[in-house]
Design an enzyme around this catalytic site. Structure first.
Site, PDB file in Angstrom:
ATOM      1  N   ARG A   1       4.470   1.019  -0.220  1.00 18.44           N
ATOM      2  CA  ARG A   1       5.210   2.277  -0.126  1.00 18.44           C
ATOM      3  C   ARG A   1       6.658   2.101  -0.576  1.00 18.44           C
ATOM      4  NH1 ARG A   1       4.490   7.064   2.803  1.00 18.44           N
ATOM      5  NH2 ARG A   1       6.373   8.063   3.616  1.00 18.44           N
TER       6      ARG A   1
ATOM      7  N   HIS B   1       8.276   4.439  -3.445  1.00 21.22           N
ATOM      8  CA  HIS B   1       9.399   5.315  -3.141  1.00 21.22           C
ATOM      9  C   HIS B   1      10.666   4.877  -3.868  1.00 21.22           C
ATOM     10  CE1 HIS B   1       8.081   7.733   0.617  1.00 21.22           C
ATOM     11  NE2 HIS B   1       7.053   7.484  -0.166  1.00 21.22           N
TER      12      HIS B   1
ATOM     13  N   VAL C   1      12.968   7.124  -7.675  1.00 16.03           N
ATOM     14  CA  VAL C   1      14.363   7.567  -7.554  1.00 16.03           C
ATOM     15  C   VAL C   1      15.204   6.706  -8.488  1.00 16.03           C
ATOM     16  CG1 VAL C   1      16.323   7.895  -6.013  1.00 16.03           C
ATOM     17  CG2 VAL C   1      13.989   8.231  -5.154  1.00 16.03           C
TER      18      VAL C   1
ATOM     19  N   ASP D   1      14.753  -0.042  -9.474  1.00 17.64           N
ATOM     20  CA  ASP D   1      16.007  -0.802  -9.507  1.00 17.64           C
ATOM     21  C   ASP D   1      16.420  -1.349  -8.143  1.00 17.64           C
ATOM     22  OD1 ASP D   1      16.729   1.492  -8.180  1.00 17.64           O
ATOM     23  OD2 ASP D   1      18.193   2.166  -9.657  1.00 17.64           O
TER      24      ASP D   1
ATOM     25  N   ASN E   1      11.954   9.218   3.548  1.00 19.28           N
ATOM     26  CA  ASN E   1      12.068   7.812   3.935  1.00 19.28           C
ATOM     27  C   ASN E   1      12.442   7.599   5.392  1.00 19.28           C
ATOM     28  OD1 ASN E   1      11.515   7.025   1.286  1.00 19.28           O
ATOM     29  ND2 ASN E   1      13.679   7.037   0.715  1.00 19.28           N
TER      30      ASN E   1
ATOM     31  N   HIS F   1      -2.891   5.470  -0.187  1.00 14.51           N
ATOM     32  CA  HIS F   1      -3.139   5.768   1.223  1.00 14.51           C
ATOM     33  C   HIS F   1      -4.472   5.224   1.701  1.00 14.51           C
ATOM     34  CE1 HIS F   1      -0.123   9.373   1.468  1.00 14.51           C
ATOM     35  NE2 HIS F   1       0.459   8.219   1.250  1.00 14.51           N
ATOM     36  N   THR F   2      -5.155   4.458   0.874  1.00 12.61           N
ATOM     37  CA  THR F   2      -6.364   3.792   1.339  1.00 12.61           C
ATOM     38  C   THR F   2      -6.020   2.748   2.398  1.00 12.61           C
ATOM     39  OG1 THR F   2      -8.302   2.512   0.661  1.00 12.61           O
ATOM     40  CG2 THR F   2      -6.273   2.103  -0.535  1.00 12.61           C
TER      41      THR F   2
ATOM     42  N   THR G   1     -11.708   2.377   6.876  1.00 14.96           N
ATOM     43  CA  THR G   1     -11.317   0.979   6.623  1.00 14.96           C
ATOM     44  C   THR G   1      -9.799   0.926   6.510  1.00 14.96           C
ATOM     45  OG1 THR G   1     -11.686   1.377   4.255  1.00 14.96           O
ATOM     46  CG2 THR G   1     -13.475   0.340   5.482  1.00 14.96           C
TER      47      THR G   1
ATOM     48  N   ASP H   1      -9.903   0.149  -0.672  1.00 12.91           N
ATOM     49  CA  ASP H   1     -11.195   0.480  -1.268  1.00 12.91           C
ATOM     50  C   ASP H   1     -11.264   1.975  -1.565  1.00 12.91           C
ATOM     51  OD1 ASP H   1     -11.587   1.704   1.219  1.00 12.91           O
ATOM     52  OD2 ASP H   1     -12.762   0.045   2.013  1.00 12.91           O
TER      53      ASP H   1
END
Length: 325
Positions: free
Chosen positions: A70, A74, A78, A82, A102, A200-201, A248, A253
């Site tokens: 994440r 994220h 933006v 960097d 955030n 989001h798995t 899971t 997956d």
């Protein structure tokens, strides 16, 4: 051009991006060429050091790998990849950590600190914080059983952050497909479909993020919604966590997509991938063909990592990822 014409053009552009990326790949603007062997001579053990620290961190806390994935996502959306998201607030710098998408959400900064400290011991002032995020995201996905890809390296770190951009360009859990297309028209909506959602798995979300979906939406399985309401009431328990993939939770997956097909996406924005719209075909494809999902995910991660990197003499190699040198 009329407002209506602009809207039509924006929708057409978003759909075109959606098609082009899946069929032929997205060609993002690359300001300088990155290389998978960038540190082969200057810090030959860099990849090993990062991999070992990621494995150690996930063994201590299983969900931290999802948090690192994440962070990379994220951060890149933006001002490019960097490392700006890692900067702490100061009296002269308003960072991105407390931006809307955030605040009380992004985490894993201590793991990045540990990786950076070990790299500084091995090869001082060589490996950037931005590259650490890119490598860590890949290694976390692989640790969870996901695909491997060669990470392109050679990014440098920014000296500043952009909180206002973070508030604009990072999607919210409440977004619908139109919001997503609009937010990511500059880099192509499909990147969000492949990366922002299928990532989001693995991982978890707070009650405040999925509460509106389980109480107000109709595109959710009623029994699934009721089970979530037991731990996430209409008020209170804001920080209670639930897995983004209930089947899971610590495995990378295609179960995430299978959940969507039976209306068991945790977030409103998740379920938008299967809600009677243009994204339905992708959700069905990935639910049935995990290999296609893995291949597209790996390609998209490489492309996302190419979003406006600082290279050459631009930026710097921070010795502490939380502040400029």
């Amino acid at each position: 051009m009329s407002a209506r014409s602009k809207k039509i053009n924006n929708m057409a552009y978003g759909k075109l991006c959606l098609l082009l990326l899946i069929l032929s790949g997205l060609s993002l603007t690359i300001h300088a060429k990155l290389s998978s062997n960038f540190y082969s001579s200057t810090c030959p053990n860099a990849l090993t050091i990062v991999k070992q620290e990621i494995a150690k961190a996930i063994k201590i806390e299983a969900r931290i790998g999802a948090s690192l994935l994440r962070l990379h996502f994220h951060g890149c959306f933006v001002n490019g990849c960097d490392g700006s998201l890692l900067l702490d607030d100061t009296s002269t710098l308003l960072g991105e950590k407390t931006a809307n998408a955030n605040n009380n959400s992004v985490r894993g900064f201590e793991v990045v600190d540990n990786i950076k400290a070990n790299l500084e011991k091995a090869c001082p002032g060589v490996v950037s914080c931005a590259d650490i995020l890119a490598i860590a995201a890949r290694d976390a996905v692989v640790y969870y059983g996901g695909p491997f890809w060669k990470v392109k390296l050679g990014r440098r770190d920014s000296l500043t952050a952009n909180r206002s951009a973070a508030n604009v360009f990072i999607p919210q859990p409440s977004f619908n497909l139109s919001n997503l297309t609009s937010s990511f028209a500059t880099v192509c909506y499909k990147l969000y479909v492949v990366l922002g959602l299928c990532g989001h798995t693995v991982g978890f979300a707070r009650c405040t993020s999925f509460r509106p979906h389980i109480y107000n939406d109709t595109n959710i399985d009623s029994a699934f919604a009721k089970s979530l309401q037991n731990t996430c009431p209409r008020s209170g328990n804001d920080n209670v966590l639930q897995p983004l993939d209930y089947q899971t939770r610590f495995r990378f997956d295609d179960k995430y997509y299978q959940n969507l097909l039976v209306k068991k996406g945790l977030l409103h924005s998740d379920q938008q991938l299967y809600n009677g719209n243009k994204a339905d075909s992708l959700a069905k494809k990935y639910a049935m063909k995990q290999g296609d999902f893995f291949k597209d995910f790996a390609k998209s991660m490489i492309r996302m990592g190419n979003i406006k990197p600082l290279t050459g003499n631009n930026g710097q190699i921070r010795t502490n990822c939380r502040k400029p040198n």
